[in-house]
Scaffold this motif. Structure first.
Motif, mmCIF file in Angstrom:
data_model
loop_
_atom_site.group_PDB
_atom_site.id
_atom_site.type_symbol
_atom_site.label_atom_id
_atom_site.label_comp_id
_atom_site.label_asym_id
_atom_site.label_seq_id
_atom_site.Cartn_x
_atom_site.Cartn_y
_atom_site.Cartn_z
ATOM 1 N N SER A 147 5.653 -1.899 11.918
ATOM 2 C CA SER A 147 4.203 -1.297 11.842
ATOM 3 C C SER A 147 4.640 -0.217 10.377
ATOM 4 O O SER A 147 3.384 0.115 10.071
ATOM 5 N N LEU A 148 5.808 0.127 10.397
ATOM 6 C CA LEU A 148 5.622 1.381 8.963
ATOM 7 C C LEU A 148 5.508 0.586 8.177
ATOM 8 O O LEU A 148 5.084 0.902 6.534
ATOM 9 N N THR A 149 6.146 -0.496 7.569
ATOM 10 C CA THR A 149 6.290 -1.955 6.777
ATOM 11 C C THR A 149 4.764 -2.337 6.332
ATOM 12 O O THR A 149 4.397 -1.828 4.895
ATOM 13 N N ILE A 150 4.044 -2.017 7.639
ATOM 14 C CA ILE A 150 2.772 -2.801 6.851
ATOM 15 C C ILE A 150 2.603 -1.544 6.362
ATOM 16 O O ILE A 150 1.401 -1.865 5.819
ATOM 17 N N LEU A 151 2.241 -0.238 6.623
ATOM 18 C CA LEU A 151 1.519 1.154 6.678
ATOM 19 C C LEU A 151 2.091 1.155 4.886
ATOM 20 O O LEU A 151 0.933 2.040 3.967
ATOM 21 N N VAL A 152 3.243 1.373 5.155
ATOM 22 C CA VAL A 152 3.511 1.342 3.973
ATOM 23 C C VAL A 152 2.630 0.232 2.709
ATOM 24 O O VAL A 152 2.989 0.691 1.840
ATOM 25 N N ALA A 153 3.145 -0.746 2.754
ATOM 26 C CA ALA A 153 1.688 -2.381 1.698
ATOM 27 C C ALA A 153 0.997 -1.315 1.837
ATOM 28 O O ALA A 153 0.196 -1.487 0.907
ATOM 29 N N VAL A 154 -0.260 -1.073 3.005
ATOM 30 C CA VAL A 154 -1.192 -0.331 2.490
ATOM 31 C C VAL A 154 -1.481 0.274 1.819
ATOM 32 O O VAL A 154 -2.396 0.173 0.748
ATOM 33 N N SER A 170 0.866 1.525 -0.329
ATOM 34 C CA SER A 170 0.607 0.953 -1.474
ATOM 35 C C SER A 170 0.425 -0.205 -2.298
ATOM 36 O O SER A 170 -0.780 0.217 -3.484
ATOM 37 N N ILE A 171 -1.124 -0.751 -1.593
ATOM 38 C CA ILE A 171 -1.820 -1.352 -2.259
ATOM 39 C C ILE A 171 -3.172 -0.608 -2.809
ATOM 40 O O ILE A 171 -4.164 -0.628 -3.862
ATOM 41 N N ILE A 172 -3.344 0.282 -2.078
ATOM 42 C CA ILE A 172 -4.654 1.215 -2.092
ATOM 43 C C ILE A 172 -4.627 2.103 -2.913
ATOM 44 O O ILE A 172 -5.366 2.302 -4.273
ATOM 45 N N PHE A 173 -3.326 2.248 -3.261
ATOM 46 C CA PHE A 173 -3.132 3.605 -3.880
ATOM 47 C C PHE A 173 -2.232 2.706 -5.321
ATOM 48 O O PHE A 173 -2.667 3.230 -7.218
ATOM 49 N N SER A 174 -2.111 1.390 -5.172
ATOM 50 C CA SER A 174 -2.321 0.681 -6.836
ATOM 51 C C SER A 174 -3.163 0.475 -7.114
ATOM 52 O O SER A 174 -3.670 0.152 -8.334
ATOM 53 N N LEU A 175 -4.397 0.057 -6.290
ATOM 54 C CA LEU A 175 -5.810 -0.140 -6.688
ATOM 55 C C LEU A 175 -6.715 0.962 -7.310
ATOM 56 O O LEU A 175 -7.128 0.964 -8.502
ATOM 57 N N ALA A 176 -6.552 2.297 -7.103
ATOM 58 C CA ALA A 176 -6.714 3.410 -7.010
ATOM 59 C C ALA A 176 -6.522 3.657 -8.860
ATOM 60 O O ALA A 176 -7.173 4.006 -9.588
ATOM 61 N N ILE A 177 -5.186 3.716 -9.005
ATOM 62 C CA ILE A 177 -4.597 3.697 -10.394
ATOM 63 C C ILE A 177 -5.318 2.802 -11.247
ATOM 64 O O ILE A 177 -5.409 3.107 -12.360
#
Length: 64
Positions: free
Chosen positions: A29-36, A38-45
């Protein structure tokens, strides 16, 4: 060299006996949280980069 070997042995002992490892389900669950996030942050950047790129292009086309 003996100091290095002793350091490695003590490090493994520390990891084996004193570290509290998460359960498999917690790790998943923590791995999925980090992946989500990371994707949100990369899309924002990417979005901010796209906007700044267009603003800079517009500025340079305006001054020419």
């Amino acid at each position: 060299m003996a100091g290095f070997v002793n350091y490695v042995k003590e490090s493994f002992g520390e990891l084996k006996n004193n570290v509290s490892w998460p359960t498999w389900s917690e790790a998943q669950s923590l791995t999925i949280l980090v992946a989500v996030f990371s994707i949100i942050f990369s899309l924002a950047i990417w979005g901010v980069d796209t906007v700044f790129s267009k603003v800079i292009k517009a500025y340079f086309s305006w001054i020419n």
